[in-house]
Design a protein around this motif. Structure first.
Motif, PDB file in Angstrom:
ATOM      1  N   TYR A  97     -28.171  -4.163 -13.212  1.00 56.86           N
ATOM      2  CA  TYR A  97     -28.595  -2.898 -12.614  1.00 56.86           C
ATOM      3  C   TYR A  97     -28.948  -3.071 -11.140  1.00 56.86           C
ATOM      4  O   TYR A  97     -29.787  -2.361 -10.595  1.00 56.86           O
ATOM      5  CB  TYR A  97     -29.760  -2.304 -13.392  1.00 56.86           C
ATOM      6  CG  TYR A  97     -29.352  -1.862 -14.780  1.00 56.86           C
ATOM      7  CD1 TYR A  97     -28.834  -0.585 -14.995  1.00 56.86           C
ATOM      8  CD2 TYR A  97     -29.445  -2.735 -15.853  1.00 56.86           C
ATOM      9  CE1 TYR A  97     -28.433  -0.184 -16.261  1.00 56.86           C
ATOM     10  CE2 TYR A  97     -29.056  -2.347 -17.122  1.00 56.86           C
ATOM     11  CZ  TYR A  97     -28.547  -1.073 -17.322  1.00 56.86           C
ATOM     12  OH  TYR A  97     -28.132  -0.679 -18.580  1.00 56.86           O
ATOM     13  N   TYR A  98     -28.287  -4.012 -10.498  1.00 59.43           N
ATOM     14  CA  TYR A  98     -28.364  -4.204  -9.047  1.00 59.43           C
ATOM     15  C   TYR A  98     -26.979  -3.999  -8.454  1.00 59.43           C
ATOM     16  O   TYR A  98     -25.973  -4.421  -9.031  1.00 59.43           O
ATOM     17  CB  TYR A  98     -28.829  -5.612  -8.689  1.00 59.43           C
ATOM     18  CG  TYR A  98     -30.313  -5.841  -8.846  1.00 59.43           C
ATOM     19  CD1 TYR A  98     -31.170  -5.765  -7.753  1.00 59.43           C
ATOM     20  CD2 TYR A  98     -30.860  -6.142 -10.082  1.00 59.43           C
ATOM     21  CE1 TYR A  98     -32.534  -5.991  -7.887  1.00 59.43           C
ATOM     22  CE2 TYR A  98     -32.224  -6.366 -10.230  1.00 59.43           C
ATOM     23  CZ  TYR A  98     -33.049  -6.289  -9.138  1.00 59.43           C
ATOM     24  OH  TYR A  98     -34.396  -6.504  -9.269  1.00 59.43           O
ATOM     25  N   THR A  99     -26.922  -3.380  -7.292  1.00 58.83           N
ATOM     26  CA  THR A  99     -25.674  -3.294  -6.541  1.00 58.83           C
ATOM     27  C   THR A  99     -25.452  -4.617  -5.815  1.00 58.83           C
ATOM     28  O   THR A  99     -26.364  -5.127  -5.171  1.00 58.83           O
ATOM     29  CB  THR A  99     -25.728  -2.150  -5.520  1.00 58.83           C
ATOM     30  OG1 THR A  99     -25.895  -0.905  -6.216  1.00 58.83           O
ATOM     31  CG2 THR A  99     -24.467  -2.097  -4.687  1.00 58.83           C
ATOM     32  N   LYS A 100     -24.239  -5.165  -5.916  1.00 61.05           N
ATOM     33  CA  LYS A 100     -23.951  -6.471  -5.316  1.00 61.05           C
ATOM     34  C   LYS A 100     -22.760  -6.347  -4.372  1.00 61.05           C
ATOM     35  O   LYS A 100     -21.739  -5.728  -4.712  1.00 61.05           O
ATOM     36  CB  LYS A 100     -23.649  -7.506  -6.406  1.00 61.05           C
ATOM     37  CG  LYS A 100     -24.800  -7.696  -7.380  1.00 61.05           C
ATOM     38  CD  LYS A 100     -24.368  -8.475  -8.597  1.00 61.05           C
ATOM     39  CE  LYS A 100     -25.455  -8.442  -9.662  1.00 61.05           C
ATOM     40  NZ  LYS A 100     -25.007  -9.045 -10.924  1.00 61.05           N
ATOM     41  N   ILE A 101     -22.928  -6.929  -3.204  1.00 64.45           N
ATOM     42  CA  ILE A 101     -21.893  -6.876  -2.171  1.00 64.45           C
ATOM     43  C   ILE A 101     -21.604  -8.293  -1.685  1.00 64.45           C
ATOM     44  O   ILE A 101     -22.543  -9.067  -1.432  1.00 64.45           O
ATOM     45  CB  ILE A 101     -22.347  -6.004  -0.980  1.00 64.45           C
ATOM     46  CG1 ILE A 101     -22.696  -4.593  -1.450  1.00 64.45           C
ATOM     47  CG2 ILE A 101     -21.279  -5.960   0.100  1.00 64.45           C
ATOM     48  CD1 ILE A 101     -23.384  -3.754  -0.400  1.00 64.45           C
ATOM     49  N   ILE A 106     -13.224  -8.676   8.769  1.00 72.10           N
ATOM     50  CA  ILE A 106     -13.892  -8.761   7.471  1.00 72.10           C
ATOM     51  C   ILE A 106     -12.805  -8.807   6.403  1.00 72.10           C
ATOM     52  O   ILE A 106     -11.828  -8.054   6.463  1.00 72.10           O
ATOM     53  CB  ILE A 106     -14.819  -7.543   7.253  1.00 72.10           C
ATOM     54  CG1 ILE A 106     -16.128  -7.730   8.034  1.00 72.10           C
ATOM     55  CG2 ILE A 106     -15.120  -7.323   5.786  1.00 72.10           C
ATOM     56  CD1 ILE A 106     -17.097  -6.582   7.886  1.00 72.10           C
ATOM     57  N   TYR A 107     -12.989  -9.671   5.422  1.00 75.86           N
ATOM     58  CA  TYR A 107     -11.991  -9.762   4.351  1.00 75.86           C
ATOM     59  C   TYR A 107     -12.678 -10.255   3.070  1.00 75.86           C
ATOM     60  O   TYR A 107     -13.838 -10.687   3.085  1.00 75.86           O
ATOM     61  CB  TYR A 107     -10.841 -10.696   4.744  1.00 75.86           C
ATOM     62  CG  TYR A 107     -11.252 -12.125   4.971  1.00 75.86           C
ATOM     63  CD1 TYR A 107     -11.076 -13.097   3.985  1.00 75.86           C
ATOM     64  CD2 TYR A 107     -11.806 -12.524   6.185  1.00 75.86           C
ATOM     65  CE1 TYR A 107     -11.454 -14.406   4.201  1.00 75.86           C
ATOM     66  CE2 TYR A 107     -12.185 -13.841   6.402  1.00 75.86           C
ATOM     67  CZ  TYR A 107     -12.004 -14.770   5.412  1.00 75.86           C
ATOM     68  OH  TYR A 107     -12.378 -16.069   5.633  1.00 75.86           O
ATOM     69  N   GLY A 108     -11.952 -10.164   1.968  1.00 76.29           N
ATOM     70  CA  GLY A 108     -12.478 -10.622   0.679  1.00 76.29           C
ATOM     71  C   GLY A 108     -13.645  -9.785   0.184  1.00 76.29           C
ATOM     72  O   GLY A 108     -14.577 -10.304  -0.448  1.00 76.29           O
ATOM     73  N   VAL A 109     -13.595  -8.476   0.426  1.00 77.55           N
ATOM     74  CA  VAL A 109     -14.720  -7.610   0.062  1.00 77.55           C
ATOM     75  C   VAL A 109     -14.750  -7.399  -1.451  1.00 77.55           C
ATOM     76  O   VAL A 109     -13.742  -7.040  -2.068  1.00 77.55           O
ATOM     77  CB  VAL A 109     -14.615  -6.256   0.786  1.00 77.55           C
ATOM     78  CG1 VAL A 109     -15.731  -5.320   0.326  1.00 77.55           C
ATOM     79  CG2 VAL A 109     -14.654  -6.463   2.293  1.00 77.55           C
ATOM     80  N   LYS A 110     -15.927  -7.609  -2.039  1.00 77.82           N
ATOM     81  CA  LYS A 110     -16.150  -7.327  -3.458  1.00 77.82           C
ATOM     82  C   LYS A 110     -17.466  -6.553  -3.589  1.00 77.82           C
ATOM     83  O   LYS A 110     -18.497  -7.000  -3.089  1.00 77.82           O
ATOM     84  CB  LYS A 110     -16.210  -8.611  -4.272  1.00 77.82           C
ATOM     85  CG  LYS A 110     -14.881  -9.354  -4.335  1.00 77.82           C
ATOM     86  CD  LYS A 110     -14.972 -10.567  -5.239  1.00 77.82           C
ATOM     87  CE  LYS A 110     -13.623 -11.287  -5.329  1.00 77.82           C
ATOM     88  NZ  LYS A 110     -13.679 -12.477  -6.211  1.00 77.82           N
ATOM     89  N   ILE A 111     -17.399  -5.408  -4.277  1.00 78.78           N
ATOM     90  CA  ILE A 111     -18.571  -4.557  -4.440  1.00 78.78           C
ATOM     91  C   ILE A 111     -18.743  -4.233  -5.921  1.00 78.78           C
ATOM     92  O   ILE A 111     -17.786  -3.809  -6.583  1.00 78.78           O
ATOM     93  CB  ILE A 111     -18.443  -3.250  -3.629  1.00 78.78           C
ATOM     94  CG1 ILE A 111     -18.334  -3.566  -2.139  1.00 78.78           C
ATOM     95  CG2 ILE A 111     -19.637  -2.335  -3.890  1.00 78.78           C
ATOM     96  CD1 ILE A 111     -18.080  -2.339  -1.275  1.00 78.78           C
ATOM     97  N   TYR A 112     -19.940  -4.451  -6.415  1.00 83.67           N
ATOM     98  CA  TYR A 112     -20.258  -4.083  -7.794  1.00 83.67           C
ATOM     99  C   TYR A 112     -21.396  -3.075  -7.771  1.00 83.67           C
ATOM    100  O   TYR A 112     -22.453  -3.330  -7.177  1.00 83.67           O
ATOM    101  CB  TYR A 112     -20.687  -5.310  -8.602  1.00 83.67           C
ATOM    102  CG  TYR A 112     -21.336  -4.961  -9.925  1.00 83.67           C
ATOM    103  CD1 TYR A 112     -20.561  -4.631 -11.033  1.00 83.67           C
ATOM    104  CD2 TYR A 112     -22.724  -4.926 -10.043  1.00 83.67           C
ATOM    105  CE1 TYR A 112     -21.155  -4.289 -12.238  1.00 83.67           C
ATOM    106  CE2 TYR A 112     -23.330  -4.590 -11.248  1.00 83.67           C
ATOM    107  CZ  TYR A 112     -22.535  -4.271 -12.346  1.00 83.67           C
ATOM    108  OH  TYR A 112     -23.122  -3.931 -13.544  1.00 83.67           O
ATOM    109  N   VAL A 113     -21.180  -1.917  -8.399  1.00 88.84           N
ATOM    110  CA  VAL A 113     -22.211  -0.898  -8.551  1.00 88.84           C
ATOM    111  C   VAL A 113     -22.429  -0.690 -10.043  1.00 88.84           C
ATOM    112  O   VAL A 113     -21.464  -0.560 -10.809  1.00 88.84           O
ATOM    113  CB  VAL A 113     -21.787   0.426  -7.879  1.00 88.84           C
ATOM    114  CG1 VAL A 113     -22.800   1.532  -8.191  1.00 88.84           C
ATOM    115  CG2 VAL A 113     -21.656   0.238  -6.372  1.00 88.84           C
ATOM    116  N   PRO A 114     -23.679  -0.679 -10.513  1.00 85.86           N
ATOM    117  CA  PRO A 114     -23.954  -0.508 -11.944  1.00 85.86           C
ATOM    118  C   PRO A 114     -23.317   0.765 -12.503  1.00 85.86           C
ATOM    119  O   PRO A 114     -23.146   1.763 -11.793  1.00 85.86           O
ATOM    120  CB  PRO A 114     -25.493  -0.442 -12.011  1.00 85.86           C
ATOM    121  CG  PRO A 114     -25.945  -1.180 -10.795  1.00 85.86           C
ATOM    122  CD  PRO A 114     -24.915  -0.898  -9.737  1.00 85.86           C
ATOM    123  N   ASP A 115     -22.995   0.719 -13.777  1.00 77.36           N
ATOM    124  CA  ASP A 115     -22.394   1.875 -14.440  1.00 77.36           C
ATOM    125  C   ASP A 115     -23.381   3.039 -14.423  1.00 77.36           C
ATOM    126  O   ASP A 115     -24.511   2.924 -14.910  1.00 77.36           O
ATOM    127  CB  ASP A 115     -22.016   1.507 -15.879  1.00 77.36           C
ATOM    128  CG  ASP A 115     -21.339   2.661 -16.593  1.00 77.36           C
ATOM    129  OD1 ASP A 115     -22.060   3.452 -17.231  1.00 77.36           O
ATOM    130  OD2 ASP A 115     -20.105   2.765 -16.506  1.00 77.36           O
TER     131      ASP A 115
END
Length: 295
Positions: free
Chosen positions: A81-85, A175-184
């Motif tokens: 439940y954390y947004t990760k960048i 900037i490259y290799g961007v990965k973003i995770y946002v909780p459901d």
């Protein structure tokens, strides 16, 4: 001996680097050294020169940041439940600013990277809370964050960096290799559907903390009052040491307010700093022990 002195005058700058020399007395040399071997005149001064190396192409910065949703910490939700960048960023340090940067970080080149990383994290966090003002924005949060980070040719984040830190000490390349995770969003809303028990417990905890702080403040004030009373008592004792005997007897018999002392013939009146605000009549007579007169 001569060979040893000559060896001290030789420095080597590796391929792909620039060398920056600092004289222990005169400061930085104006022109950096290119890759290769260089002979320096030391004037037979030991450790006259200190060499610092700057890579022409620094390794990319790896940015990793984790930010909570609105109730993540309150409900003590897990890592999901954390947004990760996460992303990588290529950059170059301006050679003209390199000596000043070194002095800023006390000559630890690795800490220069840490400065740039922390600046980028601050900008991302500010933008994150600008976008995510309530939970209804969760559905588009990932898209908005990706737009802000940009791509290899256009990055609003890097443009913000140049606006907020216009020192020109660094040039970002891409900037490259961007990965973003946002909780459901659905799972998060289900976990936060009924917050009444949690908010009630939080309110009760806050009330208890306020009461504890108030009690601690009261104890502190009472302690200060006792210290003031003790200070006034000290002043009285300094004027007449025999008042200490009165104070002892008053504790045993608070109704007695006139005392006959065993020496002298004078009569003195003192004000005792107590809640009764009574005046004391001290009568000194030759002979006899200190005794109370009860009115």
């Amino acid at each position: 001996m001569l060979a040893a002195l000559m060896w001290q005058n030789i420095v080597t700058v590796p391929y792909g680097h620039l060398g920056f020399l600092k004289d222990r007395t005169a400061g930085w040399q104006d022109t950096p050294l290119s890759a290769g071997t260089h002979w320096l005149w030391t004037g037979f001064v030991p450790e006259k020169w200190k060499l610092f190396l700057l890579k022409k192409q620094e390794p990319p910065l790896r940015i990793k940041i984790k930010l909570p949703l609105r109730y993540t910490k309150l409900l003590k939700l897990g890592d999901d439940y954390y947004t990760k960048i996460r992303f990588d960023c290529r950059y170059k340090i301006s050679p003209s600013h390199f000596p000043l940067l070194l002095e800023t970080v006390q000559y630890d080149p690795e800490k220069i990277r840490e400065i740039f990383i922390e600046r980028l994290k601050i900008l991302i966090e500010l933008k994150y809370y600008e976008i995510y003002q309530n939970d209804f924005m969760l559905d588009n949060l990932a898209v908005r964050l990706r737009q802000y980070l940009g791509n290899e040719t256009n990055s609003p984040l890097l443009q913000d960096y140049q606006k907020n830190f216009p020192d020109n000490d660094i040039t970002f390349q891409k900037i490259y290799g961007v990965k973003i995770y946002v909780p459901d969003a659905g799972l998060y809303r289900a976990r936060t559907a009924d917050l009444t028990p949690v908010l009630l417990a939080q309110r009760q905890s806050l009330v208890k903390q306020i009461e504890a702080d108030a009690k601690a403040y009261q104890i502190r004030i009472l302690g200060q009052a006792e210290m003031q009373k003790a200070s006034k008592m000290k002043d009285l004792i300094d004027q007449n040491p025999k008042i200490l005997e009165y104070y002892k007897i008053e504790k045993m018999n608070p109704k007695a307010d006139v005392w006959i002392l065993s020496e002298g013939t004078s009569t003195k009146t003192f004000t005792l700093p107590s809640h009764k605000k009574k005046k004391l009549k001290i009568i000194e007579k030759p002979g006899g022990a200190l005794s109370p007169i009860t009115r």
